[in-house]
Design an enzyme around this catalytic site. Structure first.
Site, short mmCIF file in Angstrom:
data_model
loop_
_atom_site.label_atom_id
_atom_site.label_comp_id
_atom_site.label_asym_id
_atom_site.label_seq_id
_atom_site.Cartn_x
_atom_site.Cartn_y
_atom_site.Cartn_z
N TRP A 179 4.23 -3.22 -0.93
CA TRP A 179 3.15 -4.00 -0.34
C TRP A 179 3.42 -5.47 -0.59
CZ3 TRP A 179 -0.23 -7.44 -2.83
CH2 TRP A 179 -1.11 -8.08 -1.94
N GLU A 199 2.76 0.14 2.67
CA GLU A 199 1.29 -0.02 2.69
C GLU A 199 0.91 -1.14 3.65
OE1 GLU A 199 -0.42 -1.27 -1.08
OE2 GLU A 199 -2.45 -0.76 -0.45
N LYS A 227 -2.13 -3.60 5.61
CA LYS A 227 -3.35 -4.31 5.23
C LYS A 227 -3.90 -5.06 6.44
CE LYS A 227 -5.16 -7.18 1.53
NZ LYS A 227 -5.03 -7.50 0.11
N ASP A 251 -4.48 2.42 2.19
CA ASP A 251 -5.43 1.99 1.16
C ASP A 251 -6.75 1.88 1.90
OD1 ASP A 251 -7.11 -0.02 -0.17
OD2 ASP A 251 -5.40 -0.40 -1.48
N HIS A 253 -8.18 -1.38 3.31
CA HIS A 253 -7.34 -2.20 4.20
C HIS A 253 -7.56 -1.99 5.69
CE1 HIS A 253 -4.14 -3.03 0.86
NE2 HIS A 253 -5.37 -3.32 0.49
N HIS A 270 -4.05 4.98 -1.43
CA HIS A 270 -4.66 4.19 -2.49
C HIS A 270 -6.15 4.37 -2.31
CE1 HIS A 270 -1.40 0.99 -3.62
NE2 HIS A 270 -1.13 2.19 -4.09
N ASP A 287 -11.80 -5.96 1.41
CA ASP A 287 -10.93 -5.30 0.44
C ASP A 287 -11.25 -5.77 -0.98
OD1 ASP A 287 -8.66 -3.91 -0.55
OD2 ASP A 287 -7.44 -5.72 -0.44
N ASP A 329 -11.84 -4.10 -3.74
CA ASP A 329 -11.29 -3.33 -4.85
C ASP A 329 -12.29 -3.05 -5.96
OD1 ASP A 329 -8.46 -2.63 -4.22
OD2 ASP A 329 -8.31 -4.79 -3.89
N ASP A 360 -6.47 2.50 -6.76
CA ASP A 360 -6.10 1.09 -6.70
C ASP A 360 -7.35 0.23 -6.62
OD1 ASP A 360 -4.93 -1.38 -6.37
OD2 ASP A 360 -4.39 -1.09 -4.27
#
Ligand code: RNT
Ligand code: ZN
Length: 418
Positions: free
Chosen positions: A181, A222, A224, A257, A260, A284, A292, A294, A325
């Site tokens: 990534w 990955e 995004k 993910d 994303h 993820h 995003d 997280d 993640d």
């Protein structure tokens, strides 16, 4: 209600609780090392900010500052999470000894020997990630840079990471998922959207030209949608990453993910779409709030739906590589780790406790009335009893017990860190 009564209620719906628990106990789920130190790593100046479009917020006391502290924290976490954890490291967590230091393009397996020792102690495998962010060689682009020196540096880093991933897989006897990534992209409207993508593609081609056995080292791409500071354009967009993986199926996997994508898109729906084409994929699991962000993974609807799709699509039999993640620096970091990991385990167990064949039949027969009734009924089944039993079976504390241990660790250890 006792566990035995709960188990009987599930059995009445045709669900084998013992089989579900036995299954989950052996599924590797990756625990990301970066929740413990706010994604800083050990190989660059710790006072420098995170770059690459990712961001931690908060300054809760107790951040791990050294590999010893991070490993001590992980020892604690591993006592509190059920299932079969696998470690997940970033290249920036290299451990240098005797005053040695090398840059990321020169990293070697030996810089991860201490981590191998740690994994062996915990009898777990290890996943890996090249670190294409928070480094002076980000110009700010990496693999898509127009500067050949920059691009070479990051290609060499990627290749070094393949060799390290191979070492981790060999030493630990479990495949190593290696995720690529980068935060490459632009803050504002670009004048060339294709050039960076061609360079990115060529760079990944070069990284993957490093020899490896795809059964042991599993590189992932990955995607995004955007990051902070790169709001207008992301080089490794969804179409780019997915196309790269599709065109190189014998060499790498797509990684999704769930932070994303655009806010109304759901990864749960994308899992079966990809599995219709790819033998294997990687995830993820995170929690985006509006973007995003997280946040710590919760036992929420989309996490449950992701878990359901993994299970219905046979993902627990090696088709879906599951990793966490997220990174929250505003709360006790150990608690953040434990809550997120336990919630993903909960979601997987909850999803396993469905009579999927019966539910599929209702759909296939067009019996949507009963399908709704049955699906809704599953929501109030005595899941808590089964979860407690699963924790007992895995020899970890149940809900209501583990937090006391974290609080004690905070008082004894975390608050003493500067
Ligand atoms: C960033 C990506 C990436 C990182 C980790 C640290 O948006 O999700 O996976 O979070 O590599
Ligand atoms: Zn991610």
């Amino acid at each position: 209600m006792s566990y035995t009564e709960a188990k009987m209620k599930y059995a009445a719906c045709g669900i084998d609780v013992d089989a579900a628990m036995a299954k989950l106990k052996n599924v590797p789920v990756s625990l990301h090392c970066w929740q413990g130190d706010d994604v800083r790593g050990f190989d660059t100046d710790p006072t420098k900010p995170l770059t690459g479009g990712i961001q931690t917020t908060g300054n809760y006391p107790g951040r791990a500052r050294t590999s010893e502290e991070l490993m001590a924290d992980l020892d604690m976490v591993l006592k509190l999470i059920p299932g079969r954890p696998k470690m997940n490291l970033h290249a920036s967590y290299a451990i240098f000894e005797d005053g040695e230091w090398v840059d990321r393009d020169k990293l070697e397996p030996k810089h991860f020997a201490k981590w191998v020792e740690f994994c062996k102690k915990h009898k777990c495998g290890c996943d890996f990630n090249p670190t294409f962010f928070s480094h002076p060689m980000c110009d700010p682009q990496t693999l898509s840079s127009t500067n050949e020196k920059t691009r070479r540096f990051w290609i060499e880093h990627g290749k070094a990471c393949i060799r390290i991933s191979n070492y981790l897989a060999e030493e630990l006897g479990e495949p190593c998922v290696m995720n690529i990534w980068t935060g490459d992209g632009f803050k504002d409207i670009p004048s060339d959207r294709m050039g960076p993508r061609i360079r990115y593609k060529e760079s990944i081609d070069e990284i993957l030209s490093e020899p490896y056995d795809f059964r042991k080292v599993k590189p992932c791409i990955e995607s995004k949608v955007f990051g902070i500071g790169v709001e207008a354009y992301t080089v490794g967009s969804a179409e780019f990453a997915l196309s790269y993986a599709a065109m190189n199926k014998d060499k790498c996997l797509p990684l999704m993910d769930n932070g994303h994508y655009h806010p109304t898109e759901v990864v749960s729906d994308k899992i079966p779409a990809l599995l219709a084409f790819f033998p294997e994929l990687a995830l993820h699991v995170t929690r985006p709030i509006r973007w995003d962000s997280d946040h710590v993974v919760l036992f929420d609807d989309e996490t449950k739906e992701i878990a359901k799709e993994i299970i219905r699509c046979g993902g627990l039999d090696g088709r879906v590589n599951i990793a966490l993640d997220y990174f929250d620096a505003s709360i006790n970091r150990i608690s953040a780790w434990v809550v997120g990991y336990r919630n993903l385990q909960k979601a997987l167990l909850f999803a396993l406790l469905n009579n999927n064949d019966a539910l599929r039949n209702l759909q296939d027969e067009g019996n949507f009335t009963e399908l709704m009734v049955r699906q809704e009924e599953m929501k109030t089944m005595p899941f808590g009893e089964i979860w407690d039993e699963y924790c007992r079976m895995c020899s970890v504390p149940s809900d209501g017990e583990w937090f006391t241990e974290v609080k004690k660790y905070e008082t004894d250890i975390l608050t003493k860190r500067g």
